[in-house]
Enzyme design. Structure first.
Site, PDB file in Angstrom:
ATOM      1  N   CYS A  91     -51.228  20.035  -9.504  1.00 53.96           N
ATOM      2  CA  CYS A  91     -50.654  20.906 -10.533  1.00 53.96           C
ATOM      3  C   CYS A  91     -51.556  22.118 -10.772  1.00 53.96           C
ATOM      4  O   CYS A  91     -51.736  22.928  -9.869  1.00 53.96           O
ATOM      5  CB  CYS A  91     -50.365  20.109 -11.805  1.00 53.96           C
ATOM      6  SG  CYS A  91     -49.260  20.991 -12.944  1.00 53.96           S
TER       7      CYS A  91
ATOM      8  N   HIS B 150     -46.770  16.283  -9.788  1.00 53.89           N
ATOM      9  CA  HIS B 150     -47.711  15.225 -10.170  1.00 53.89           C
ATOM     10  C   HIS B 150     -47.401  13.958  -9.372  1.00 53.89           C
ATOM     11  O   HIS B 150     -46.501  13.218  -9.748  1.00 53.89           O
ATOM     12  CB  HIS B 150     -47.583  14.920 -11.674  1.00 53.89           C
ATOM     13  CG  HIS B 150     -48.130  15.987 -12.540  1.00 53.89           C
ATOM     14  ND1 HIS B 150     -49.444  16.022 -12.943  1.00 53.89           N
ATOM     15  CD2 HIS B 150     -47.544  17.078 -13.083  1.00 53.89           C
ATOM     16  CE1 HIS B 150     -49.649  17.077 -13.700  1.00 53.89           C
ATOM     17  NE2 HIS B 150     -48.516  17.745 -13.800  1.00 53.89           N
TER      18      HIS B 150
ATOM     19  N   GLU C  96     -48.994  11.246  -9.334  1.00 56.57           N
ATOM     20  CA  GLU C  96     -49.294  10.077 -10.179  1.00 56.57           C
ATOM     21  C   GLU C  96     -48.155   9.759 -11.139  1.00 56.57           C
ATOM     22  O   GLU C  96     -48.125   8.679 -11.725  1.00 56.57           O
ATOM     23  CB  GLU C  96     -50.611  10.289 -10.937  1.00 56.57           C
ATOM     24  CG  GLU C  96     -50.567  11.190 -12.153  1.00 56.57           C
ATOM     25  CD  GLU C  96     -50.547  12.686 -11.859  1.00 56.57           C
ATOM     26  OE1 GLU C  96     -50.601  13.458 -12.832  1.00 56.57           O
ATOM     27  OE2 GLU C  96     -50.463  13.098 -10.674  1.00 56.57           O
TER      28      GLU C  96
END
Length: 193
Positions: A77, A175, A177
């Site tokens: 990001c 992202h 994650e």
């Protein structure tokens, strides 16, 4: 394997750490240059505003360390955006790893883009076992245009770079994650580089 997540006060580092642990690995949070330099893999996260994040990097000397790293490095990001030449956000000089400038969305789209979006035009080992049009999670108002270093593309009003690669450096605008099983696969691919 020694995995270091750069902790410079501008990242959602806990969610990245947990995602890595779910894959069966352990990660250390650190702003120590020696520890970062000696890691097998480095993750460079980022959430927030570009100029203040870059100021934090400069205060700790990490702005000169990161571009010199030899091991695989993954910017996420804002981390990816800071790896570019320049960002319009806060008129910020970047780390000049990826040869592209980050610009604000000007199309008639709602910003920030906060949504699941699909990625296409996938290239390279980061996207091993990931199909075109799989969904990833995006939260951003600025983007890097598509260049020769682009390894994945997203569409939001216009096509833009969802991921970049150059030598040992990788960056994702999304992202991983927070991107469910697709993101987990991309993180796993990075850790296995």
């Amino acid at each position: 394997m020694k995995i270091v997540i750069i902790d410079y006060g501008a990242g959602n580092i806990q969610s990245i750490k947990f995602a890595i642990e779910r894959l069966g690995f352990t990660a250390t949070l650190s702003d120590n240059p020696e520890e970062i330099r000696n890691a097998d893999k480095v993750i460079f996260p980022g959430v927030g505003e570009a100029s203040s994040a870059m100021r934090k990097l400069k205060e700790s000397g990490l702005d000169s360390l990161i571009p010199e790293l030899q091991q695989p490095v993954l910017g996420i990001c804002l981390g990816m955006q800071l790896m570019c030449n320049y960002s319009e956000e806060g008129d910020t000089e970047g780390l000049k790893i990826f040869d592209v400038d980050v610009v604000r969305f000007r199309e008639s789209v709602k910003i920030p883009q906060i949504q699941w979006n699909s990625i296409t035009s996938l290239k390279g080992p980061l996207f091993e076992n990931v199909e075109n049009n799989e969904f990833i999670y995006m939260v951003h108002s600025y983007y890097a245009p598509v260049t020769d270093e682009t390894i994945a593309v997203c569409e939001y009003g216009i096509p833009y770079g969802a991921a970049f690669a150059k030598a040992n450096f990788y960056g994702t605008q999304f992202h991983p994650e927070k991107s469910s099983s697709t993101g987990a696969q991309i993180l796993k691919n990075f850790l296995e580089l």
